[in-house]
Motif scaffolding. Structure first.
Motif, mmCIF file in Angstrom:
data_model
loop_
_atom_site.group_PDB
_atom_site.id
_atom_site.type_symbol
_atom_site.label_atom_id
_atom_site.label_comp_id
_atom_site.label_asym_id
_atom_site.label_seq_id
_atom_site.Cartn_x
_atom_site.Cartn_y
_atom_site.Cartn_z
ATOM 1 N N GLN A 191 -0.153 0.516 7.424
ATOM 2 C CA GLN A 191 -0.070 1.396 6.254
ATOM 3 C C GLN A 191 -1.389 2.088 5.927
ATOM 4 N N LYS A 212 4.643 3.061 1.963
ATOM 5 C CA LYS A 212 5.573 2.545 2.964
ATOM 6 C C LYS A 212 6.488 3.660 3.472
ATOM 7 N N ALA A 254 4.588 5.614 5.897
ATOM 8 C CA ALA A 254 4.450 4.831 7.132
ATOM 9 C C ALA A 254 5.755 4.854 7.924
#
Length: 381
Positions: free
Chosen positions: A276, A286, A289
């Motif tokens: 991350q 997130k 990511a």
């Protein structure tokens, strides 16, 4: 008496020369020792010896190359296995149930896969790096010890090795073929778009290096930079990394320009996403990511196709050397047979002549011995 003795010695000298000839033929298995013995046989012998020497050298070189080809084939197969494992790791991270700690573990696994990929990409055999292009004396992929970035330092050209007299074939695949995805291709007159950090090559193996100060692409051949250049236009709005566009000026039929993305850079982006962070080390969400991981999975799937195509090309070139080995071995056998028939001694005939010579020696020495016993004293007695 004196004349008889001289004649006997003359005949003995002839027998000694015959003995030398037969001894040479039986030990060397060759018909003649000197060219003056038989000029026609000597000329044919020199020609066949040259052919045999050439094809023995070709056969030896092809056998070395075949061994390297086998090693390269195994290495590429291992790279495909590692990329398959990488796809599985990314899929696990994207299945929606992985916790942060699990993603960190996956990131460690991906780092291990990257090390394995680097090891196989720098595979060597018989003192040569197999995927370096023409300069096989140094590792083609170098890793920065600080950033961990892996850069391809080899060339886009392949070694050409002799497979017969006047016939050559390319060996292996280069790092551009094996470890770089093609993001875009452009035929003559078409637009080529690429991002800063990507590599541009044509299908002759020439790399067009990026000069950001102009900006432009400069053609590099096997001797280094040339005067051929391509102006670039930065694509707006500005992107990070910057995106550039050019028009393919190569008019030769069938020639293309290709933008290449390093597979190791894709792996680095995936590891950052699993931790991350972005490529600067700054934290990301997130969701961000996951977006990078999804894009990375698509690129890894493409990387598998890239390596698979390189594996196919490698197999075709390896087959060429296998066929060449059979042909060279056949020709070498043919020339060896011709040499034996032309310049080889007939050992059965040599054995018969040796036996006859032995009997002649015995007879002559017996005659000389009896002649030596003739004297006036013996006659009077």
């Amino acid at each position: 008496m004196i004349n008889t003795l001289s004649e006997s010695l003359y005949r003995l000298d002839i027998l000694n020369r015959m003995q030398d000839r037969l001894t040479y033929q039986s030990s060397s298995k060759r018909k003649i020792d000197n060219g003056s013995d038989d000029s026609f046989v000597f000329t044919r012998q020199i020609y066949l010896e040259d052919k045999i020497s050439r094809y023995e050298g070709l056969k030896s070189q092809i056998e070395i190359t075949s061994s390297q080809n086998d090693t390269a084939d195994t290495a590429v197969g291992s790279i495909k296995d590692k990329i398959t494992l990488l796809k599985n790791e990314i899929s696990k991270a994207l299945n929606g149930t992985e916790q942060e700690t699990s993603r960190e573990t996956i990131a460690i696994n991906v780092a291990g896969i990257k090390k394995s990929l680097l090891l196989f990409a720098n595979e060597r055999s018989n003192g040569e790096y197999l995927f370096a292009g023409t300069d096989s004396s140094k590792p083609p992929f170098e890793q920065d010890p600080v950033t961990g970035e892996v850069t391809y330092t080899g060339s886009g050209y392949l070694k050409r090795l002799a497979i017969d007299e006047g016939s050559y074939s390319q060996r292996g695949v280069s790092g551009f073929d094996l470890m770089m995805n093609t993001t875009q291709k452009a035929l003559f007159g078409e637009k080529l778009t690429f991002t800063e950090g990507q590599r541009v090559i044509d299908n002759q193996g020439n790399e067009w290096t990026f000069d950001s100060s102009v900006p432009e692409l400069v053609k590099n051949n096997e001797n280094g930079p040339t005067n051929e250049k391509m102006p670039l236009t930065e694509v707006l709005p500005s992107t990070t990394p910057k995106t550039y566009e050019t028009t393919n000026p190569i008019s030769t039929q069938g020639q293309t320009l290709s933008a290449k993305e390093n597979i190791f850079d894709i792996v680095d982006d995936i590891m950052n996403a699993l931790n991350q962070v972005d490529d600067t080390g700054a934290s990301i969400t997130k969701d961000e990511a996951d977006a990078i991981l999804k894009a990375g999975l698509s690129k890894v799937n493409k990387a598998f196709d890239t390596v698979n195509k390189a594996h196919s090309d490698l197999g075709v070139r390896n087959k060429t050397f296998e066929v060449a080995h059979e042909k060279v071995s056949s020709k070498l056998t043919h020339y060896n047979i011709l040499f034996t028939e032309t310049a080889g001694a007939d050992l059965a005939k040599v054995a018969m002549e040796s036996k006859a010579l032995e009997l002649t020696y015995t007879s002559l020495y017996s005659t000389i011995n009896k002649m030596n016993q003739l004297s006036l004293v013996n006659f009077i007695n």
